[in-house]
Motif scaffolding. Structure first.
Motif, mmCIF file in Angstrom:
data_model
loop_
_atom_site.group_PDB
_atom_site.id
_atom_site.type_symbol
_atom_site.label_atom_id
_atom_site.label_comp_id
_atom_site.label_asym_id
_atom_site.label_seq_id
_atom_site.Cartn_x
_atom_site.Cartn_y
_atom_site.Cartn_z
ATOM 1 N N LYS A 57 2.408 -2.465 11.281
ATOM 2 C CA LYS A 57 2.174 -1.188 10.615
ATOM 3 C C LYS A 57 3.346 -0.251 10.879
ATOM 4 O O LYS A 57 3.972 -0.298 11.940
ATOM 5 N N TYR A 58 3.618 0.613 9.904
ATOM 6 C CA TYR A 58 4.687 1.598 10.032
ATOM 7 C C TYR A 58 4.109 2.985 9.729
ATOM 8 O O TYR A 58 3.305 3.144 8.809
ATOM 9 N N ILE A 59 4.522 3.967 10.531
ATOM 10 C CA ILE A 59 4.091 5.345 10.344
ATOM 11 C C ILE A 59 5.215 6.099 9.658
ATOM 12 O O ILE A 59 6.357 6.080 10.133
ATOM 13 N N ILE A 60 4.904 6.753 8.563
ATOM 14 C CA ILE A 60 5.925 7.403 7.731
ATOM 15 C C ILE A 60 5.694 8.912 7.707
ATOM 16 O O ILE A 60 4.573 9.373 7.485
ATOM 17 N N GLN A 61 6.766 9.650 7.927
ATOM 18 C CA GLN A 61 6.719 11.106 7.919
ATOM 19 C C GLN A 61 7.329 11.610 6.611
ATOM 20 O O GLN A 61 8.468 11.289 6.273
ATOM 21 N N LEU A 62 6.562 12.399 5.871
ATOM 22 C CA LEU A 62 7.029 12.945 4.603
ATOM 23 C C LEU A 62 7.635 14.335 4.786
ATOM 24 O O LEU A 62 7.362 15.016 5.784
ATOM 25 N N LYS A 63 8.449 14.743 3.830
ATOM 26 C CA LYS A 63 9.069 16.071 3.909
ATOM 27 C C LYS A 63 8.018 17.169 3.927
ATOM 28 O O LYS A 63 8.152 18.179 4.602
ATOM 29 N N ASP A 64 6.943 16.976 3.171
ATOM 30 C CA ASP A 64 5.831 17.920 3.173
ATOM 31 C C ASP A 64 4.586 17.165 2.740
ATOM 32 O O ASP A 64 4.644 15.980 2.408
ATOM 33 N N VAL B 154 -8.553 0.008 3.448
ATOM 34 C CA VAL B 154 -7.454 0.414 2.563
ATOM 35 C C VAL B 154 -6.204 -0.391 2.889
ATOM 36 O O VAL B 154 -5.531 -0.922 2.005
ATOM 37 N N LEU B 155 -5.886 -0.476 4.182
ATOM 38 C CA LEU B 155 -4.677 -1.179 4.602
ATOM 39 C C LEU B 155 -4.775 -2.676 4.343
ATOM 40 O O LEU B 155 -3.801 -3.322 3.949
ATOM 41 N N ASP B 156 -5.969 -3.242 4.551
ATOM 42 C CA ASP B 156 -6.157 -4.683 4.326
ATOM 43 C C ASP B 156 -5.937 -5.065 2.870
ATOM 44 O O ASP B 156 -5.591 -6.210 2.569
ATOM 45 N N SER B 157 -6.148 -4.113 1.978
ATOM 46 C CA SER B 157 -5.971 -4.400 0.551
ATOM 47 C C SER B 157 -4.521 -4.234 0.106
ATOM 48 O O SER B 157 -4.221 -4.328 -1.080
ATOM 49 N N GLY B 158 -3.623 -3.990 1.048
ATOM 50 C CA GLY B 158 -2.205 -3.888 0.726
ATOM 51 C C GLY B 158 -1.754 -2.513 0.299
ATOM 52 O O GLY B 158 -0.624 -2.343 -0.172
ATOM 53 N N ASN B 159 -2.617 -1.521 0.439
ATOM 54 C CA ASN B 159 -2.271 -0.155 0.065
ATOM 55 C C ASN B 159 -1.832 0.641 1.286
ATOM 56 O O ASN B 159 -1.981 0.206 2.425
ATOM 57 N N GLY B 160 -1.320 1.849 1.054
ATOM 58 C CA GLY B 160 -0.979 2.755 2.137
ATOM 59 C C GLY B 160 -2.084 3.784 2.318
ATOM 60 O O GLY B 160 -2.881 4.027 1.403
ATOM 61 N N LEU B 161 -2.137 4.390 3.493
ATOM 62 C CA LEU B 161 -3.140 5.421 3.794
ATOM 63 C C LEU B 161 -2.424 6.707 4.154
ATOM 64 O O LEU B 161 -1.565 6.726 5.044
ATOM 65 N N PHE B 162 -2.755 7.813 3.476
ATOM 66 C CA PHE B 162 -2.178 9.125 3.764
ATOM 67 C C PHE B 162 -3.184 9.949 4.560
ATOM 68 O O PHE B 162 -4.315 10.149 4.123
ATOM 69 N N LEU B 163 -2.780 10.384 5.756
ATOM 70 C CA LEU B 163 -3.637 11.212 6.601
ATOM 71 C C LEU B 163 -3.398 12.661 6.230
ATOM 72 O O LEU B 163 -2.420 13.277 6.654
ATOM 73 N N LYS B 164 -4.285 13.223 5.448
ATOM 74 C CA LYS B 164 -4.025 14.496 4.780
ATOM 75 C C LYS B 164 -3.881 15.666 5.745
ATOM 76 O O LYS B 164 -3.171 16.624 5.455
ATOM 77 N N VAL C 166 1.578 2.444 6.442
ATOM 78 C CA VAL C 166 1.725 1.297 5.544
ATOM 79 C C VAL C 166 1.777 0.039 6.409
ATOM 80 O O VAL C 166 2.149 0.080 7.579
ATOM 81 N N GLU C 167 1.398 -1.089 5.810
ATOM 82 C CA GLU C 167 1.275 -2.333 6.561
ATOM 83 C C GLU C 167 2.161 -3.403 5.944
ATOM 84 O O GLU C 167 2.249 -3.533 4.720
ATOM 85 N N ASP C 168 2.865 -4.142 6.824
ATOM 86 C CA ASP C 168 3.702 -5.272 6.385
ATOM 87 C C ASP C 168 4.711 -4.869 5.317
ATOM 88 O O ASP C 168 4.847 -5.541 4.284
ATOM 89 N N TYR C 169 5.417 -3.770 5.529
ATOM 90 C CA TYR C 169 6.420 -3.320 4.562
ATOM 91 C C TYR C 169 7.794 -3.830 4.968
ATOM 92 O O TYR C 169 8.033 -4.148 6.139
ATOM 93 N N ILE D 96 11.283 11.276 5.316
ATOM 94 C CA ILE D 96 12.342 11.757 6.203
ATOM 95 C C ILE D 96 12.419 10.973 7.515
ATOM 96 O O ILE D 96 13.425 11.044 8.226
ATOM 97 N N TYR D 97 11.373 10.224 7.844
ATOM 98 C CA TYR D 97 11.395 9.469 9.106
ATOM 99 C C TYR D 97 10.293 8.432 9.073
ATOM 100 O O TYR D 97 9.262 8.618 8.424
ATOM 101 N N TRP D 98 10.543 7.322 9.749
ATOM 102 C CA TRP D 98 9.504 6.308 9.914
ATOM 103 C C TRP D 98 9.718 5.606 11.244
ATOM 104 O O TRP D 98 10.820 5.609 11.801
ATOM 105 N N GLU D 99 8.649 5.026 11.766
ATOM 106 C CA GLU D 99 8.780 4.220 12.974
ATOM 107 C C GLU D 99 7.696 3.156 12.982
ATOM 108 O O GLU D 99 6.617 3.329 12.404
ATOM 109 N N LYS D 100 7.999 2.056 13.653
ATOM 110 C CA LYS D 100 7.009 0.996 13.841
ATOM 111 C C LYS D 100 5.976 1.502 14.837
ATOM 112 O O LYS D 100 6.319 2.162 15.815
ATOM 113 N N GLU D 101 4.707 1.223 14.610
ATOM 114 C CA GLU D 101 3.691 1.745 15.509
ATOM 115 C C GLU D 101 3.814 1.133 16.901
ATOM 116 O O GLU D 101 4.210 -0.018 17.068
#
Length: 421
Positions: free
Chosen positions: A9-16, A48-58, A65-68, A85-90
Motif C-alpha cells: 500500500k502507498y499513502i499519497i498526499q494531495l496538494k489540497d 474498496v482496496l481489494d477491488s483495485g480502487n483507491g480510498l480517499f480519507l476526506k 492505493v494498493e499495488d501501484y 505532492i508526496y507519497w510513501e510506502k506504508e
C-alpha cells in the motif's frame, strides 16, 4: 507450500482536499478513488482496496492505493501540474512495550553501586509523592488524588490491539469500537496490549485488590483495533482509524505504537498532515516516543508517528522519576522529533485481556506505551475542566502545568512529568 505476498500500500498526499484535486488525482492514477464518506458497515475500507480502487480519507486529505507502480508515482510527483505532492510506502507499526527490561536488569545486576543509588532516589521520590497505597505508583506520581475531575463526557480513542470487552472492571461503561484489521474483532484483544493501555487511560479500580489504576474513569472509551493480535499494524489501517475518529469528533486519540526512525531522519509528511488536520478538527493525538534506547550510552530518536510536530510525543519515567533506560529522546529535534512531555512508564499495573498471551485480567508492563495513556487520560480531565478550549489549548495547558524534574534533560522528558488538574 506456496505463499502469496500481501499487496503493498502507498499513502499519497494531495496538494489540497478539493473535489477537483481528487478528480484529477484519480485521472492521473487511472484509478477510481472512493471517498471515506461512502464507507459503511457494509462497505469497508479494505473492500474498496481489494477491488483495485483507491480510498480517499476526506478528513485528512490523504489517499491510500494498493499495488501501484512505484515508477509511475515518482513520475507523477515530479510533474509540476500534478495534484500529488508526496507519497510513501506504508510502514509497519508495533506496540511500544519494553519487553527486554528484565533481561537488561539481569545484565546489570552486578553493578551494586548503581542499584543503591537508584534505591536512594526511589525513596526520596516516594517521600515527595505523598504515597497513597490504594493507587498505582503512576497515579500517585501524576497527582490523581488531588483531582476532582473524572473525564466524564470526553471521548478517548485508543488505537491499539483492541480491548477485552468482558473485563469485569468495565461493566456499565460507555464503550464502542471498530476493527481496522481484517478478520479480527476489536472487542476480543488476542494480544492484551490494548486492554492494558485502555485501563491506564480510562479504567477505574481493580476488583482483585481495590487498587485504582485508571485515570479518567468516567470517560467514554472508543476502541480502534489497528494492531493485530500478533502485534503488528500498518500506516493505512492507522490513518483509516484516525480519519474515522475525526469523523466522529473524538476529543483525544491515544496511540501506544511506533515505527523506529534513524538519526537524522525527518518526520513523515503524512503524519505531520494527519496531526495538523486533527488539531484543526479539535482532536488531540498523543503518541508513544518509542523504546529503542539503551541508556545512558545509547539514546535513540523519537519514533514515528510521535516525531511529527503536530502529534504530542510522550517519554517514559521510572518510579524514581528518572527517564526510563529504554525511552527514546529528542535526538532529531532539529527535524521535529522532540519529546513533548513525560509520564510513568515502568512497572505499570493495569487491566489485561484473558485472550492475551498471559491469559489473565491484570498484569504489569513497561514502555512508553504505558506512559502515553497516562497523558491521554489526564488530557480528558483537562478537557472536562476546560470544555471551551481547543485541542491546541489543551496541549499547551498540559505542558504548562507539567512538573519540571531536576537533573533531567529537556531532550529526554520534554516539559516534565504530566500533572492532573
Amino acid at each position: 507450500m506456496k505463499t502469496t505476498n500481501k499487496p503493498k500500500k502507498y499513502i499519497i498526499q494531495l496538494k489540497d482536499d478539493s473535489k477537483s484535486s481528487l478528480t484529477k488525482a484519480a485521472k492521473e492514477l487511472s484509478l477510481k478513488i472512493t471517498s471515506s464518506s461512502e464507507l459503511s458497515s457494509k462497505v469497508r475500507a479494505q473492500d474498496v482496496l481489494d477491488s483495485g480502487n483507491g480510498l480517499f480519507l476526506k478528513n485528512l486529505g490523504l489517499a491510500i492505493v494498493e499495488d501501484y507502480e512505484v515508477e509511475k508515482l515518482h513520475h507523477l510527483t515530479n510533474a509540476s501540474s500534478n495534484p500529488i505532492i508526496y507519497w510513501e510506502k506504508e510502514r509497519k507499526f508495533k506496540p511500544v512495550t519494553e519487553l527486554d527490561l528484565l533481561d537488561e536488569m539481569k545484565i546489570n545486576i552486578n553493578n551494586m553501586s548503581e542499584k543503591i543509588a537508584q534505591l536512594k532516589e526511589l525513596i526520596e521520590a516516594n517521600n515527595r509523592l505523598n504515597i497513597n497505597k490504594n493507587l498505582t505508583w503512576g497515579l500517585n506520581a501524576v497527582g490523581i488524588e488531588l483531582s476532582n475531575y473524572t473525564g466524564k463526557g470526553i471521548d478517548i480513542a485508543i488505537l491499539d490491539t483492541g480491548f477485552y470487552k468482558d473485563h469485569p472492571d468495565f461493566v456499565g461503561r460507555n464503550i464502542s469500537g471498530k476493527s481496522f484489521v481484517p478478520g479480527e474483532k476489536w472487542y476480543l484483544d488476542g494480544h492484551g496490549h490494548g486492554t492494558h493501555c485502555t485501563g491506564t487511560a480510562a479504567g477505574s479500580i481493580s476488583l482483585v485488590d481495590n487498587k485504582r489504576y485508571g485515570v479518567a474513569h468516567e470517560a467514554n472509551i472508543v476502541i480502534g483495533k489497528v494492531l493485530s493480535d500478533s502485534g503488528s499494524g500498518s500506516t493505512s489501517g492507522i490513518i483509516d482509524a484516525i480519519d474515522n475518529s475525526l469523523e466522529k469528533g473524538h476529543n483525544i486519540i491515544s496511540m501506544s505504537l511506533g515505527s523506529s526512525v534513524k538519526i537524522g531522519e525527518k518526520p513523515s509528511p503524512i503524519f505531520e498532515q494527519v496531526g495538523r488536520k486533527a488539531l484543526e478538527k479539535n482532536t488531540l493525538i498523543i503518541a508513544a516516543a518509542g523504546n529503542d534506547s539503551n541508556r545512558p550510552s545509547l539514546p535513540k530518536p523519537v519514533s514515528s508517528p510521535a516525531n511529527a510536530e503536530s502529534i504530542m510525543a510522550v517519554a517514559a519515567l521510572d518510579e524514581a522519576l528518572k527517564v526510563a533506560n529504554f525511552s527514546n529522546g529528542g535526538i532529531n529535534a532539529s527535524n521535529g522529533g522532540r519529546v513533548d512531555i513525560s509520564a510513568p512508564g515502568v512497572d505499570i499495573f493495569s487491566s489485561y485481556s484473558k485472550n492475551g498471551s498471559q491469559n489473565k485480567l491484570y498484569t504489569t508492563m513497561s514502555g512508553t506505551s504505558m506512559a502515553t495513556p497516562h497523558v491521554a487520560g489526564i488530557a480528558a480531565l483537562y478537557w472536562e475542566a476546560f470544555p471551551n478550549l481547543s485541542a491546541e489549548g489543551i496541549w499547551l495547558k498540559l505542558e504548562k502545568r507539567a512538573k519540571q524534574l531536576s537533573n533531567q534533560l529537556y531532550r529526554d522528558i520534554g516539559q516534565g512529568i504530566i500533572q492532573t488538574i
